[in-house]
Design an enzyme around this catalytic site. Structure first.
Site, mmCIF file in Angstrom:
data_model
loop_
_atom_site.group_PDB
_atom_site.id
_atom_site.type_symbol
_atom_site.label_atom_id
_atom_site.label_comp_id
_atom_site.label_asym_id
_atom_site.label_seq_id
_atom_site.Cartn_x
_atom_site.Cartn_y
_atom_site.Cartn_z
ATOM 1 N N SER A 141 0.894 -1.172 0.000
ATOM 2 C CA SER A 141 0.000 0.000 0.000
ATOM 3 C C SER A 141 0.925 1.213 0.000
ATOM 4 O O SER A 141 1.308 1.718 1.051
ATOM 5 C CB SER A 141 -0.901 0.008 1.234
ATOM 6 O OG SER A 141 -1.699 -1.138 1.262
ATOM 7 N N LYS A 192 -6.384 2.746 -2.832
ATOM 8 C CA LYS A 192 -6.169 2.000 -1.588
ATOM 9 C C LYS A 192 -6.054 2.948 -0.386
ATOM 10 O O LYS A 192 -6.581 2.680 0.693
ATOM 11 C CB LYS A 192 -4.896 1.158 -1.730
ATOM 12 C CG LYS A 192 -4.409 0.493 -0.464
ATOM 13 C CD LYS A 192 -5.353 -0.581 0.032
ATOM 14 C CE LYS A 192 -4.859 -1.118 1.384
ATOM 15 N NZ LYS A 192 -5.764 -2.104 1.953
ATOM 16 N N LYS A 237 -0.074 5.152 8.247
ATOM 17 C CA LYS A 237 0.657 5.508 7.022
ATOM 18 C C LYS A 237 -0.311 5.694 5.852
ATOM 19 O O LYS A 237 -0.228 6.670 5.098
ATOM 20 C CB LYS A 237 1.687 4.403 6.747
ATOM 21 C CG LYS A 237 2.360 4.369 5.400
ATOM 22 C CD LYS A 237 1.744 3.398 4.398
ATOM 23 C CE LYS A 237 1.672 1.966 4.833
ATOM 24 N NZ LYS A 237 1.060 1.060 3.840
#
Ligand code: NDP
Length: 295
Positions: free
Chosen positions: A95, A170, A239
């Site tokens: 990701s 994503k 993140k």
């Protein structure tokens, strides 16, 4: 096809395991013992360097924490660029972030190597079952080329647009997951403190319009039970939320809600450490509120 898989972490390992049925597999992992453990369990060969993995393969898959680690793997005498064969394909299932992926794609193109970002959703269970959603950023031709590999662990595999689009998709998905976790943690903490039994609160939410994947699956399985299994690190969700915020800023879209949720995830990450699971953000919120949300 000859496939290399680099990064046998929580999600990478079960994704790689599915490839052995249709492809010839080599694996590399920074901590070698994990690669050896994998080859002890599955029909695959472990190699010592990213270069060696790339030099033996038509398709190279990476699944590391962030794009920074993926980009770092390109360089040096033992790096991917030293081994990648012209005409081969690199798929990044990390990701990651769109800007770094565009840079990686440009660098690989100089070596006649194709690239697509291909992050996944569906968790460790989805990887084991081969039912992940895969969000691909790249050209139509590269997408078609990647399908025979991606379909080994993916069920819904979508081309989102050019390189970076998979990562953008994503990141927004996971920022929404983060918003749901934080908001549900707040709401349930208040309800329990107000005297509503946690199990009943979740049941009623799930029969009402405030329900979500978090309320229907994650909270019953992990929060109400107090089980806190570790499958996806809170640090990684934080993140992802940060990548989504960067995207919103780039596109001139206000991000007040995502910003607040990201801040809460960041404070929880700081308090709980890099190995905490993402649902433990609610455990942190429980501690802050002085309450436990248990059935
Ligand atoms: P983990 O933290 O479990 O594993 C990370 C992997 O990356 C390990 O193989 C680790 O190697 C390797 N690694 C870490 N740093 C470096 C480095 N500097 N150089 C080379 N290798 C490195 O992460 P996950 O498997 O959970 O996640 C991987 C990616 O997939 C992340 O981007 C995450 O956001 C995403 N993801 C995860 C999901 C999940 O449910 N876990 C779901 C969907 C997406 P080592 O063994 O040496 O530590």
């Amino acid at each position: 096809m000859r496939v290399a898989f680099l990064g046998l972490g929580a999600i990478g390992r079960p994704m790689a395991a599915r490839l052995i049925w249709a492809h010839s597999l080599v694996v590399w992992n920074r901590t070698k013992v994990r690669a050896n453990e994998f080859t002890g369990a599955y029909k695959a060969r472990a190699v010592y360097t990213p270069r060696e993995a790339a030099s033996r393969s038509e398709v190279v898959i990476t699944c590391l924490p962030t794009s920074a680690e993926v980009e770092a793997l390109l360089d040096g005498p033992d790096g991917l660029l030293a081994g990648l064969v012209p005409g081969s394909l690199m798929l990044d299932c990390t990701s990651g972030d769109p800007a770094t992926s565009r840079r990686i794609a440009a660098r690989l193109a100089e070596h006649q190597v194709d690239f697509a970002d291909a992050p996944v959703s569906g968790g460790v269970n989805g990887a084991e079952a081969g039912t992940l959603t895969v969000m691909v950023g790249g050209s139509e031709a590269i997408f078609q080329r990647a399908l025979p590999v991606l379909q080994e662990f993916g069920k819904r595999i979508e081309l989102m647009g050019p390189v970076g689009s998979g990562h953008a998709m994503k990141a927004v998905n996971n920022a929404l997951l983060g918003v749901n976790i934080v908001a549900l943690g707040e709401g349930l903490a208040a309800l329990v403190k107000a005297g509503v039994p946690a199990g009943k609160a979740v049941e009623v939410l799930n029969a009402s319009s405030g329900r979500s994947f978090v309320s229907e699956h994650l909270v019953p399985e992990r929060v109400l039970t107090g089980a806190w299994p570790r499958t996806f690190r809170l640090a990684l969700l934080h993140k992802d939320a940060g990548i989504a915020l960067d995207l919103l800023e780039e596109q001139g879209v206000g991000g007040a809600v995502m910003q607040m949720a990201t801040d809460v995830l960041g404070v929880a990450r700081e308090a709980l450490g890099e190995d905490a699971d993402y649902l433990e953000a609610i455990r942190f919120m429980e501690q802050e509120a002085g309450v436990e949300i248990r059935a």
